[in-house]
Every structure is written in structure tokens, then in C-alpha cells.
Design an enzyme around this catalytic site. Structure first.
Site, PDB file in Angstrom:
ATOM      1  N   CYS A  50       0.919  -1.135  -0.124  1.00 22.21           N
ATOM      2  CA  CYS A  50       0.125   0.076  -0.126  1.00 22.21           C
ATOM      3  C   CYS A  50       0.809   1.192  -0.222  1.00 22.21           C
ATOM      4  CB  CYS A  50      -0.988  -0.070   1.248  1.00 22.21           C
ATOM      5  SG  CYS A  50       0.004  -0.099   2.668  1.00 22.21           S
ATOM      6  N   ASN A  51       2.096   1.060   0.470  1.00 23.84           N
ATOM      7  CA  ASN A  51       2.958   2.569   0.490  1.00 23.84           C
ATOM      8  C   ASN A  51       3.959   2.464  -0.436  1.00 23.84           C
ATOM      9  OD1 ASN A  51       1.710   3.554   2.652  1.00 23.84           O
ATOM     10  ND2 ASN A  51       2.827   2.373   4.176  1.00 23.84           N
ATOM     11  N   ARG A  52       4.260   1.255  -1.145  1.00 27.98           N
ATOM     12  CA  ARG A  52       5.401   1.435  -2.426  1.00 27.98           C
ATOM     13  C   ARG A  52       4.967   0.397  -3.545  1.00 27.98           C
ATOM     14  NH1 ARG A  52      10.083   1.646  -0.270  1.00 27.98           N
ATOM     15  NH2 ARG A  52       9.431   2.168   1.880  1.00 27.98           N
ATOM     16  N   HIS A  97      19.266   0.309  -0.774  1.00 29.33           N
ATOM     17  CA  HIS A  97      18.063   0.573  -0.567  1.00 29.33           C
ATOM     18  C   HIS A  97      17.482  -0.706  -0.382  1.00 29.33           C
ATOM     19  CE1 HIS A  97      14.137   2.528  -1.564  1.00 29.33           C
ATOM     20  NE2 HIS A  97      13.878   1.660  -2.341  1.00 29.33           N
ATOM     21  N   GLU A 112       8.991  -0.764  10.982  1.00 31.55           N
ATOM     22  CA  GLU A 112       7.771  -1.726  11.122  1.00 31.55           C
ATOM     23  C   GLU A 112       8.303  -3.044  10.523  1.00 31.55           C
ATOM     24  OE1 GLU A 112       5.951  -2.580   8.298  1.00 31.55           O
ATOM     25  OE2 GLU A 112       6.648  -1.655   6.527  1.00 31.55           O
ATOM     26  N   PRO A 113       7.740  -4.050  10.982  1.00 35.19           N
ATOM     27  CA  PRO A 113       8.054  -5.523  10.996  1.00 35.19           C
ATOM     28  C   PRO A 113       7.644  -5.944   9.606  1.00 35.19           C
ATOM     29  CG  PRO A 113       6.723  -5.646  12.512  1.00 35.19           C
ATOM     30  CD  PRO A 113       6.761  -4.126  12.297  1.00 35.19           C
ATOM     31  N   ALA A 188     -14.761   2.114  12.838  1.00 29.64           N
ATOM     32  CA  ALA A 188     -14.189   1.282  11.885  1.00 29.64           C
ATOM     33  C   ALA A 188     -13.427   1.806  10.824  1.00 29.64           C
ATOM     34  CB  ALA A 188     -15.638   0.686  11.055  1.00 29.64           C
ATOM     35  N   GLY A 189     -12.797   2.908  11.242  1.00 25.65           N
ATOM     36  CA  GLY A 189     -11.808   3.898  10.448  1.00 25.65           C
ATOM     37  C   GLY A 189     -10.449   3.005  10.230  1.00 25.65           C
TER      38      GLY A 189
END
Length: 421
Positions: A50-52, A97, A112-113, A188-189
Site C-alpha cells: 500500500c505504501n510502495r 536501498h 515496522e516488521p 471502523a476507520g
């Protein structure tokens, strides 16, 4: 060959762009096949979260443009729009990288794992699609080894740095065995969804999702095989909850002291852990006065987060040092591997010369020539043939004043003098 890492992430691209460039599981197999089918690409792997979205390729070209054009065409995104938010790294910078990504140094949440597991899935997908050769295979294996060192030798993954993770971490101080605990999530956010994921990873198997609109509660509950209820049903469900975590946009408290007292009475005063992440608060502050309630607010969590962020930054500095060592080791091994082809060609050439001299010597022996003369001629011819090319090259280097080549030749071809006794 060039090692290339090309991609976008949460720091360079908006959610809208990241959504357009993400690969769904069905797309991934096709994408890997297309990448491997490009004339300049020898190996390829794709990491998409979702982030990359990142592509790791071994290519015959020295630039990123062909891969950027392919990514643009695959997702139907103008290449100029993509190039404005894309980054790329080559060779040792690409390796560095990848290692930083693997240990969470390039993540939105430091250390974060989850990213390491996602990277291992990307590696396996590339293997299944036959996208890996010797270069990427060894790089990924080396990266996983470095990530393991970072996880075991630093505290980068030990301290929560998100509100959701901090809430679950605090709950672990109260409950020894999450598998026997039931959690109620109010709201539920995105935050509650992240809380649910952390609770599931921690071992919680039973969850209740309460929300103003039951449809959204059912949608989120469906992802975790949880029970969905409306806010009006909270009083009935609260006695069954060991953990309550709330994050809504309600203007007034949802859970009051009286409701909590009635729930505790039905629970025979078994404790309830509560975290109120909402601002304004969802849980009346007076609930915290009850003996069997452990109530934390978002301010309590922020104190934990700030302290843990400091601890993680120290660990991150240690991780950077381990990664630098990992890159050096990988680069050294890569250089050794790159010499393998040259060594093979040199040995093949020597073998061909040996075989030619051997065949000529055997032919002379078959004609009845003197064996001693044949052996002497064999040694003379083989020596001349092996030395001819290096000798010519050294003469040319001397004539061109190439001291670097002459120094290298001396180091490679001449034995150092024996120490005097």
C-alpha cells in the site's frame, strides 16, 4: 550488467498515484513475465504494497528509462507524471536501498516488521515466475540475512511507534495470553482497522466491531471473521470484552461509567483494558476510576510512542551501520563473482593450448621420434604459447606508458621474491 531499483513510495507519491501503480496478485504474474521478456532485462522482482511499488531488475542497460517506460505503459499512466515521483538506484546503491527497505528504515513507521514479510512474498513470486537468476537470488538471500542481523542485534522492532501498535503493546502488559482474550473495537476507520490487524497478529482470535453504521462494521468484521454490532448494542456486548479500543468521531462519549460498572458486575470484576484513541474522547474519564478498569488515553499512548521513537532511532543508527557492512560484503562477493567469467575464459584458453601441444607431442611419439626430444619440444612450445599473449600485451603497455597495466601484470604474473634466510 546493472542492478536497478526503481519505484515510488509514500514519500514521493500521493495515495492516488500509488493506487494506480500498485500490482494486484493477478497482475503480478503477467508483469513479471513482461519484464523478463524485455530484451535488456535478465532478472526481475516486484514489490507492491500500500505504501510502495518497486521493481528490482538486472539489466544490460545503464539507465532506468526502459523500465520506467514499461511501468508507465503497464498501468496506463503518463510517463512524465510517473517520472516526477519515481526514484531509482543503481548497483551498490540499489542493494543498500533494498536492505533499508527490508529492515523498515524506509517505511512510514520506522522499523515496522511487516515489510520484511512482504519482501519475502515478492521474492517467492519472482522465483515462481522464474524471474530470478544468480544476481537477484543472492542479493535477496543476503538482504534477508542482513535483516535478521538487524532484528536480532538492535531493538528496531521492539518498541511501538504508532497509536494502534502502542495500544496493543499496552494491552500485552495486562494479558499474558491474547488467544484467550476477546476484544471490542469501537469505530471502523483506518486506525481501528490497523488495531484489528495488530491484535490478530498478537494472537487475539475473537473480536467485536461496533460502529455507528452497521454496514461498515460488518465490512471490517468480515476481514477478521469478527462479530459486527451497532453502537446501541455495546451495553449488551461489553461484559464479553476483555479489551476495548475506541476511535470514533462522535462528539460525545459513547461509553460511560455506569455502563462500565454494569459490565464489570456481570464479569464478576474480571479486569477490562480500555484505550480511548478518540479526540474528543469516546470513554468518560470517570471510567478510569473503577478498580477493575485500566483506561489509557491518546495522551498516554503518545508518551509511549515518543519514548519508543527515541529508542528506535538509536536502533536505526545501529541498523544503518549493519547495512553498510552488509553492502560492503555483498559488493565484495559480487566483484568476486564477476571475475568468474574471466577466469573461466582464461582457463579454457590455457586448456586449448595444452590440448594442442599434447596432440602434437603424441603425433611425434607415434611417428617414432625420440621421447626425450618430444618432451623438451612440448615444454618449449607450451611455454611459448602460454606466454605469447601476456608478453605482447606488456610490450604494448610499455610502449603506451601504461604503468597501471604493467603494475597489474607484475602483481598477477610474477611471484614475489622469497625472503632471504
Amino acid at each position: 550488467m546493472t542492478l536497478l531499483a526503481l519505484g515510488i513510495n509514500h514519500k514521493t507519491a500521493t495515495v492516488a498515484v500509488r493506487e494506480r501503480v500498485a500490482f494486484t496478485p493477478p497482475q503480478l504474474t503477467s508483469a513479471l513475465g513482461q519484464l523478463r521478456g524485455m530484451p535488456e532485462v535478465r532478472e526481475a522482482a516486484v514489490l507492491s504494497t500500500c505504501n510502495r511499488t518497486e521493481l528490482y531488475c538486472v539489466t544490460e542497460s545503464s539507465g532506468e528509462r526502459p523500465i520506467l517506460d514499461w511501468l508507465s505503459d503497464f498501468h496506463g499512466l503518463p510517463v512524465d507524471d510517473l517520472s516526477r515521483c519515481a526514484y531509482h538506484y543503481l548497483d551498490n546503491e540499489a542493494a543498500r536501498h533494498l536492505m533499508r527497505v527490508a529492515v523498515g528504515l524506509d517505511s512510514m513507521v520506522l522499523g515496522e516488521p511487516q515489510i520484511l514479510g512482504q519482501l519475502k512474498e515478492a521474492y517467492q513470486s519472482a522465483r515462481d515466475a522464474q524471474g530470478l537468476g544468480g544476481e537477484l537470488e543472492l542479493l535477496f538471500q543476503h538482504t534477508f540475512s542482513v535483516a535478521k542481523q538487524v532484528r536480532t542485534r538492535t531493538g528496531i522492532g521492539q518498541n511501538p511507534v504508532s497509536v494502534a501498535y502502542a495500544a496493543v503493546s499496552l494491552a500485552s502488559r495486562i494479558f499474558d495470553d491474547f488467544s484467550r482474550s476477546r476484544a471490542m473495537l469501537i469505530g471502523a476507520g483506518e486506525t481501528i482497522e490497523l488495531v484489528a490487524r495488530h491484535l490478530r497478529e498478537a494472537g487475539v482470535r475473537e473480536m467485536i466491531v461496533a460502529n455507528r453504521t452497521r454496514e461498515r462494521a460488518e465490512e471490517l468484521a468480515g476481514e477478521f471473521n469478527a462479530e459486527a454490532i451497532s453502537l446501541n448494542e455495546i451495553p449488551e456486548a461489553l461484559p464479553r470484552a476483555d479489551i476495548v479500543i475506541s476511535s470514533t468521531a462522535a462528539p460525545l462519549p459513547i461509553l460511560g461509567k455506569g455502563m462500565a460498572e454494569r459490565a464489570l458486575k456481570k464479569r464478576r470484576h474480571r479486569p477490562i483494558f480500555m484505550v480511548d484513541i478518540a479526540v474528543p474522547r469516546d470513554i468518560e474519564p470517570e471510567v478510569g476510576d473503577l478498580d477493575d478498569v485500566f483506561l489509557y488515553t491518546v495522551d498516554d499512548l503518545n508518551e509511549v510512542i515518543q519514548e519508543n521513537r527515541r529508542h528506535r532511532q538509536v536502533a536505526a543508527d545501529q541498523a544503518e551501520s549493519l547495512i553498510e557492512h552488509g553492502v560492503s560484503v555483498w559488493l565484495h562477493e559480487r566483484r568476486i563473482r564477476s571475475s568468474g567469467e574471466l577466469i573461466r575464459r582464461y582457463r579454457d584458453q590455457a586448456s586449448d593450448l595444452r590440448e594442442l601441444s599434447e596432440q602434437q607431442a603424441l603425433a611425434r611419439l607415434a611417428r617414432g621420434e625420440d621421447p626425450e626430444s618430444v618432451v623438451r619440444l612440448l615444454a618449449h612450445q607450451l611455454t611459448n604459447r602460454l606466454l605469447h599473449r601476456p608478453t605482447v600485451a606488456m610490450r604494448e603497455a610499455s610502449g603506451s606508458e601504461r604503468r597501471d597495466l604493467l603494475t597489474a601484470a607484475e602483481s598477477l604474473l610474477i611471484d614475489p621474491p622469497s625472503p632471504k634466510s
